[in-house]
Design a protein around this motif. Structure first.
Motif, PDB file in Angstrom:
ATOM      1  N   PRO A   1      11.135  39.796  34.711  1.00  0.00           N
ATOM      2  CA  PRO A   1       9.952  39.344  34.933  1.00  0.00           C
ATOM      3  C   PRO A   1       8.669  40.113  35.188  1.00  0.00           C
ATOM      4  CG  PRO A   1      11.086  39.255  36.969  1.00  0.00           C
ATOM      5  CD  PRO A   1      11.885  39.728  35.943  1.00  0.00           C
ATOM      6  N   ASN A   2       8.892  41.357  35.445  1.00  0.00           N
ATOM      7  CA  ASN A   2       7.876  42.350  35.416  1.00  0.00           C
ATOM      8  C   ASN A   2       7.281  42.585  33.888  1.00  0.00           C
ATOM      9  OD1 ASN A   2       7.592  42.648  38.115  1.00  0.00           O
ATOM     10  ND2 ASN A   2       8.465  44.703  38.226  1.00  0.00           N
ATOM     11  N   LEU A   3       8.251  42.844  33.049  1.00  0.00           N
ATOM     12  CA  LEU A   3       8.030  43.049  31.625  1.00  0.00           C
ATOM     13  C   LEU A   3       7.241  41.889  31.229  1.00  0.00           C
ATOM     14  CD1 LEU A   3      10.660  45.112  29.773  1.00  0.00           C
ATOM     15  CD2 LEU A   3       8.208  45.624  29.963  1.00  0.00           C
ATOM     16  N   ILE A   4       7.877  40.429  31.372  1.00  0.00           N
ATOM     17  CA  ILE A   4       7.316  39.333  30.815  1.00  0.00           C
ATOM     18  C   ILE A   4       5.977  39.059  31.293  1.00  0.00           C
ATOM     19  CG2 ILE A   4       7.645  36.841  30.923  1.00  0.00           C
ATOM     20  CD1 ILE A   4      10.545  37.442  31.299  1.00  0.00           C
ATOM     21  N   LEU A   5       5.511  39.226  32.593  1.00  0.00           N
ATOM     22  CA  LEU A   5       4.194  39.215  33.147  1.00  0.00           C
ATOM     23  C   LEU A   5       3.362  40.291  32.399  1.00  0.00           C
ATOM     24  CD1 LEU A   5       4.603  38.690  36.938  1.00  0.00           C
ATOM     25  CD2 LEU A   5       3.054  37.455  35.213  1.00  0.00           C
ATOM     26  N   ALA A   6       3.690  41.422  32.259  1.00  0.00           N
ATOM     27  CA  ALA A   6       2.887  42.361  31.771  1.00  0.00           C
ATOM     28  C   ALA A   6       2.612  42.137  30.226  1.00  0.00           C
ATOM     29  CB  ALA A   6       3.521  43.814  31.809  1.00  0.00           C
ATOM     30  N   ASN A   7       3.672  41.872  29.482  1.00  0.00           N
ATOM     31  CA  ASN A   7       3.213  41.381  28.268  1.00  0.00           C
ATOM     32  C   ASN A   7       2.227  40.151  27.925  1.00  0.00           C
ATOM     33  OD1 ASN A   7       3.971  41.259  25.189  1.00  0.00           O
ATOM     34  ND2 ASN A   7       4.943  39.241  25.795  1.00  0.00           N
ATOM     35  N   LEU A   8       2.548  39.206  29.022  1.00  0.00           N
ATOM     36  CA  LEU A   8       1.650  38.120  29.023  1.00  0.00           C
ATOM     37  C   LEU A   8       0.220  38.381  29.177  1.00  0.00           C
ATOM     38  CD1 LEU A   8       1.704  34.824  28.736  1.00  0.00           C
ATOM     39  CD2 LEU A   8       1.688  34.682  31.238  1.00  0.00           C
ATOM     40  N   PHE A   9      -0.074  39.357  30.121  1.00  0.00           N
ATOM     41  CA  PHE A   9      -1.522  39.719  30.045  1.00  0.00           C
ATOM     42  C   PHE A   9      -1.954  40.623  29.292  1.00  0.00           C
ATOM     43  CE2 PHE A   9      -0.170  40.066  35.094  1.00  0.00           C
ATOM     44  CZ  PHE A   9      -0.679  38.739  35.412  1.00  0.00           C
ATOM     45  N   ILE A  10      -1.270  41.295  28.533  1.00  0.00           N
ATOM     46  CA  ILE A  10      -1.594  42.235  27.201  1.00  0.00           C
ATOM     47  C   ILE A  10      -1.837  41.028  26.215  1.00  0.00           C
ATOM     48  CG2 ILE A  10      -0.764  43.745  25.280  1.00  0.00           C
ATOM     49  CD1 ILE A  10      -1.306  44.995  27.950  1.00  0.00           C
ATOM     50  N   LEU A  11      -1.077  39.886  26.093  1.00  0.00           N
ATOM     51  CA  LEU A  11      -1.524  38.973  24.931  1.00  0.00           C
ATOM     52  C   LEU A  11      -3.072  38.596  25.260  1.00  0.00           C
ATOM     53  CD1 LEU A  11       1.854  37.117  24.563  1.00  0.00           C
ATOM     54  CD2 LEU A  11       0.625  38.320  23.059  1.00  0.00           C
ATOM     55  N   LEU A  12      -3.262  38.234  26.717  1.00  0.00           N
ATOM     56  CA  LEU A  12      -4.366  37.519  26.950  1.00  0.00           C
ATOM     57  C   LEU A  12      -5.698  38.472  26.508  1.00  0.00           C
ATOM     58  CD1 LEU A  12      -3.600  36.247  30.558  1.00  0.00           C
ATOM     59  CD2 LEU A  12      -4.351  34.967  28.607  1.00  0.00           C
ATOM     60  N   ALA A  13      -5.314  39.956  26.767  1.00  0.00           N
ATOM     61  CA  ALA A  13      -5.967  40.967  26.171  1.00  0.00           C
ATOM     62  C   ALA A  13      -6.401  40.850  24.874  1.00  0.00           C
ATOM     63  CB  ALA A  13      -5.828  42.286  27.120  1.00  0.00           C
ATOM     64  N   ILE A  14      -5.322  40.691  24.069  1.00  0.00           N
ATOM     65  CA  ILE A  14      -5.351  40.802  22.501  1.00  0.00           C
ATOM     66  C   ILE A  14      -5.951  39.641  22.146  1.00  0.00           C
ATOM     67  CG2 ILE A  14      -4.059  40.430  20.565  1.00  0.00           C
ATOM     68  CD1 ILE A  14      -1.774  42.346  22.099  1.00  0.00           C
ATOM     69  N   ARG A  15      -5.886  38.441  22.814  1.00  0.00           N
ATOM     70  CA  ARG A  15      -6.418  37.255  22.277  1.00  0.00           C
ATOM     71  C   ARG A  15      -8.237  37.314  22.570  1.00  0.00           C
ATOM     72  NH1 ARG A  15      -9.212  32.774  24.613  1.00  0.00           N
ATOM     73  NH2 ARG A  15      -9.151  33.720  26.630  1.00  0.00           N
ATOM     74  N   ARG A  16      -8.574  38.216  23.473  1.00  0.00           N
ATOM     75  CA  ARG A  16     -10.167  38.559  23.583  1.00  0.00           C
ATOM     76  C   ARG A  16     -10.526  39.369  22.594  1.00  0.00           C
ATOM     77  NH1 ARG A  16     -13.067  35.004  25.921  1.00  0.00           N
ATOM     78  NH2 ARG A  16     -14.623  36.145  27.259  1.00  0.00           N
ATOM     79  N   LEU A  17      -9.700  40.173  22.348  1.00  0.00           N
ATOM     80  CA  LEU A  17     -10.139  41.548  21.317  1.00  0.00           C
ATOM     81  C   LEU A  17     -10.100  40.950  19.966  1.00  0.00           C
ATOM     82  CD1 LEU A  17      -8.148  44.308  22.970  1.00  0.00           C
ATOM     83  CD2 LEU A  17     -10.571  44.039  23.115  1.00  0.00           C
ATOM     84  N   ILE A  18      -9.325  40.006  19.598  1.00  0.00           N
ATOM     85  CA  ILE A  18      -9.312  39.647  18.022  1.00  0.00           C
ATOM     86  C   ILE A  18     -10.343  38.719  17.945  1.00  0.00           C
ATOM     87  CG2 ILE A  18      -8.138  38.300  16.516  1.00  0.00           C
ATOM     88  CD1 ILE A  18      -5.441  39.569  17.366  1.00  0.00           C
ATOM     89  N   SER A  19     -10.931  38.017  18.966  1.00  0.00           N
ATOM     90  CA  SER A  19     -11.988  37.147  19.118  1.00  0.00           C
ATOM     91  C   SER A  19     -13.216  37.710  18.698  1.00  0.00           C
ATOM     92  CB  SER A  19     -11.942  36.031  20.134  1.00  0.00           C
ATOM     93  OG  SER A  19     -12.129  36.635  21.187  1.00  0.00           O
ATOM     94  N   LEU A  20     -13.339  39.078  19.005  1.00  0.00           N
ATOM     95  CA  LEU A  20     -14.404  39.721  18.933  1.00  0.00           C
ATOM     96  C   LEU A  20     -15.077  39.791  17.567  1.00  0.00           C
ATOM     97  CD1 LEU A  20     -13.995  43.228  21.005  1.00  0.00           C
ATOM     98  CD2 LEU A  20     -15.959  41.338  21.358  1.00  0.00           C
ATOM     99  N   GLN A  21     -14.388  39.138  16.423  1.00  0.00           N
ATOM    100  CA  GLN A  21     -15.128  39.181  15.204  1.00  0.00           C
ATOM    101  C   GLN A  21     -16.041  38.232  14.919  1.00  0.00           C
ATOM    102  OE1 GLN A  21     -11.710  37.635  12.575  1.00  0.00           O
ATOM    103  NE2 GLN A  21     -11.432  36.031  13.795  1.00  0.00           N
ATOM    104  N   THR A  22     -16.078  37.486  16.134  1.00  0.00           N
ATOM    105  CA  THR A  22     -17.189  36.268  16.040  1.00  0.00           C
ATOM    106  C   THR A  22     -18.565  37.025  16.738  1.00  0.00           C
ATOM    107  OG1 THR A  22     -16.678  35.341  18.366  1.00  0.00           O
ATOM    108  CG2 THR A  22     -15.765  34.265  16.444  1.00  0.00           C
ATOM    109  N   LEU A  23     -18.465  38.245  17.451  1.00  0.00           N
ATOM    110  CA  LEU A  23     -19.794  38.796  17.927  1.00  0.00           C
ATOM    111  C   LEU A  23     -20.271  37.952  18.837  1.00  0.00           C
ATOM    112  CD1 LEU A  23     -21.090  40.798  14.649  1.00  0.00           C
ATOM    113  CD2 LEU A  23     -19.463  41.507  16.451  1.00  0.00           C
ATOM    114  N   LYS A  24     -19.733  37.307  19.568  1.00  0.00           N
ATOM    115  CA  LYS A  24     -20.246  36.264  20.395  1.00  0.00           C
ATOM    116  C   LYS A  24     -19.647  36.685  21.823  1.00  0.00           C
ATOM    117  CE  LYS A  24     -20.953  32.199  17.444  1.00  0.00           C
ATOM    118  NZ  LYS A  24     -20.466  30.841  17.515  1.00  0.00           N
ATOM    119  N   GLN A  25     -20.627  36.949  22.920  1.00  0.00           N
ATOM    120  CA  GLN A  25     -20.171  36.967  24.252  1.00  0.00           C
ATOM    121  C   GLN A  25     -19.082  38.484  24.181  1.00  0.00           C
ATOM    122  OE1 GLN A  25     -18.274  33.536  25.390  1.00  0.00           O
ATOM    123  NE2 GLN A  25     -20.070  32.953  26.653  1.00  0.00           N
TER     124      GLN A  25
END
Length: 309
Positions: free
Chosen positions: A93-117
């Motif tokens: 579960p530790n690896l699964i949780l860590a990976n999920l948090f990383i996915l949440l981070a990647i979601r925000r970083l890839i959406s930077l292409q809109t240059l909003k917020q």
């Protein structure tokens, strides 16, 4: 046949992925049923399954929402296929949780292409990465992806370079408070978590070795395909695809550096691999080639899963 099943994004297609995940998860868990004697253990298993499904759907959402794939279920299919390569992950579960948090981070970083917020997204991504590091220390390396995103999009504003350090300060305060409340030796915890082991001699049987070798070959195929086709991708999406590639290689570095080495550490490469695999399938090519790729991957994932039971 397989491509036609996952070519569209419908509730039925996602239901199929969920059913497959349920079947394979419980096929692995019934190898040792002692967990059924405890309500807490049962809840932990259910929670683990929910987190795995969350990772599948989050990866699919990231890919479709940012235009990295068409409206299909390919990304979910590929992520599921990579998951069952290393079924021991289902008990980590530790690896699964860590990976999920990383996915949440990647979601925000890839959406930077809109240059909003942009500042909010940089802070959120940094925060998720530092939280992930509490569960798997070397996932902190994904902060490289934050600075890479700053370079790609908003490097001229000096405040964007400072934001990750503000997030680090916030998580550090929370970590210290938690350590004091639960009487955790934070120094010893960090020293133990940050150890490095470069040896790759952890295989306990030949099937684990085979799973690693097959996965590495498949990863090499999709990475090469992405590099070859990168120049033909839409210009507006180039930075997003580059971030996917960077995130994959960071996942490899995490695997190489981590001290408690195991195949499950490759979980950080699953999302970028699923996105790259989807990109490969969706480029213009004969249908037979698509079917061969999908079938070979499915056959390999089934073989590695059942051989490790």
């Amino acid at each position: 046949m397989i491509t036609s099943v996952f070519k569209k994004s419908t509730p039925l297609n996602f239901s199929l992925v969920v059913i497959l995940m349920l079947v394979f998860f419980f096929l692995y868990q019934i190898q040792d049923v002692t967990w059924t004697n405890s309500v807490i253990s049962i809840l932990q298993k259910i929670g683990t399954l929910v987190l795995l499904l969350g990772a599948i759907f989050l990866t699919s959402f990231i890919s479709k929402r940012n235009g990295l794939s068409k409206d299909s279920t390919y990304t979910a299919y590929f992520y599921f296929s990579f998951l069952i390569f290393f079924p021991n992950l289902f008990n980590n579960p530790n690896l699964i949780l860590a990976n999920l948090f990383i996915l949440l981070a990647i979601r925000r970083l890839i959406s930077l292409q809109t240059l909003k917020q942009t500042k909010e997204k940089l802070f959120d991504a940094s925060l998720w990465i530092f939280i992930a590091a509490l569960f798997q220390f070397w996932s902190i390396l994904y902060i490289i992806l934050v600075f890479t995103s700053v370079i790609f999009h908003v490097s001229r504003d000096y405040r964007n370079w400072v934001i990750p350090f503000i997030a680090l300060f916030a998580v550090s305060i929370l970590f210290v408070l938690t350590s004091l409340i639960f009487d955790i030796n934070s120094i010893a915890f960090l020293q133990e978590s940050s150890k490095i082991n470069l040896n790759i001699d952890y295989f306990t049987n030949n099937y684990q070795n085979a799973a690693f070798s097959i996965y590495s070959t498949i990863a090499l195929f999709f990475v090469v395909s992405m590099f070859v086709s990168l120049s033909s991708r839409p210009l507006v999406l180039l930075s997003s695809y580059k971030k996917v590639i960077v995130s994959f290689f960071i996942g490899i570095i995490i695997f190489v550096l981590s001290t408690n080495k195991s195949n499950e550490l490759l979980v950080f490469t699953f999302a970028p691999m699923a996105i790259m695999a989807t990109a490969h399938i969706e480029i213009s090519q004969p249908k037979l080639k698509e079917e061969i790729v999908m079938f070979v991957l499915l056959a390999c994932s089934f073989f590695t899963f059942f051989s490790q039971l």
